[in-house]
Design an enzyme around this catalytic site. Sequence first.
Site, PDB file in Angstrom:
ATOM      1  N   CYS A 136       0.484  -1.696   0.323  1.00  0.00           N
ATOM      2  CA  CYS A 136       0.135   0.154  -0.152  1.00  0.00           C
ATOM      3  C   CYS A 136       0.779   1.062  -0.365  1.00  0.00           C
ATOM      4  CB  CYS A 136      -0.712   0.636   1.579  1.00  0.00           C
ATOM      5  SG  CYS A 136      -1.340   0.810   1.649  1.00  0.00           S
ATOM      6  N   CYS A 164       0.283   3.457   3.368  1.00  0.00           N
ATOM      7  CA  CYS A 164       1.351   2.372   4.268  1.00  0.00           C
ATOM      8  C   CYS A 164       2.932   2.548   4.619  1.00  0.00           C
ATOM      9  CB  CYS A 164       0.432   0.770   4.352  1.00  0.00           C
ATOM     10  SG  CYS A 164      -1.101   0.725   5.043  1.00  0.00           S
ATOM     11  N   HIS A 191      -4.252   1.446   7.921  1.00  0.00           N
ATOM     12  CA  HIS A 191      -4.337   0.539   7.257  1.00  0.00           C
ATOM     13  C   HIS A 191      -6.031   0.516   6.877  1.00  0.00           C
ATOM     14  CE1 HIS A 191      -4.848  -0.436   2.540  1.00  0.00           C
ATOM     15  NE2 HIS A 191      -5.418  -1.378   2.701  1.00  0.00           N
ATOM     16  N   ASN A 208     -12.695  10.795  -2.264  1.00  0.00           N
ATOM     17  CA  ASN A 208     -12.218   9.804  -3.603  1.00  0.00           C
ATOM     18  C   ASN A 208     -12.878   9.081  -2.961  1.00  0.00           C
ATOM     19  OD1 ASN A 208     -12.580  12.802  -4.913  1.00  0.00           O
ATOM     20  ND2 ASN A 208     -10.235  12.336  -5.221  1.00  0.00           N
ATOM     21  N   HIS A 252      -6.029   3.352   0.048  1.00  0.00           N
ATOM     22  CA  HIS A 252      -5.748   3.448   1.419  1.00  0.00           C
ATOM     23  C   HIS A 252      -6.624   5.157   1.775  1.00  0.00           C
ATOM     24  CE1 HIS A 252      -3.031   3.581   5.029  1.00  0.00           C
ATOM     25  NE2 HIS A 252      -3.697   4.797   5.398  1.00  0.00           N
ATOM     26  N   HIS A 261      -8.383   8.307   1.878  1.00  0.00           N
ATOM     27  CA  HIS A 261      -7.033   9.784   2.639  1.00  0.00           C
ATOM     28  C   HIS A 261      -8.323  10.147   2.053  1.00  0.00           C
ATOM     29  CE1 HIS A 261      -6.839   8.511  -1.750  1.00  0.00           C
ATOM     30  NE2 HIS A 261      -6.898   9.567  -2.039  1.00  0.00           N
TER      31      HIS A 261
END
Length: 112
Positions: A3, A6, A45, A85, A96, A98
Amino acid sequence: MDCLFCSIVKGEIPSTKIYENEWVYAFADIDPQAPFHAIIIPKEHIASASDITAENSFLVAKVFEAVAAIAKAENLEEGYRVVNNCGKLGGQTVGHIHFHLLARRNLAWPPG
Ligand code: 5GP
Ligand code: ZN
């Protein structure tokens, strides 16, 4: 698990830190869409907004506490926009969760 965000939290991929505490990390977007463009993420995560549960929803509150702290530190009193989004049609490109914090320009509404 592979990720991108991450890896950014772990410092394996460099980023320009804007804010950090025990729960969240904020950094400058690599492709800014406004003169000020931060990405704020929970360090844990979570794939997307659709994966928020009663157990992890406090992290969304922690993100918004970070929004308020950053807005104060960066003098964004004229206003800003927080964007999440979610999924393909929502324009999510990193898996992940955000939140974009966009500021220092007049932001159109509705968005494109
Ligand atoms: P999304 O389109 O998923 O809502 O937002 C992902 C955001 O992450 C985009 O605005 C993109 O510019 C940003 N981004 C993608 N890769 C990197 C990276 O390696 N470093 C940083 N700082 N931002 C990234
Ligand atoms: Zn992740």
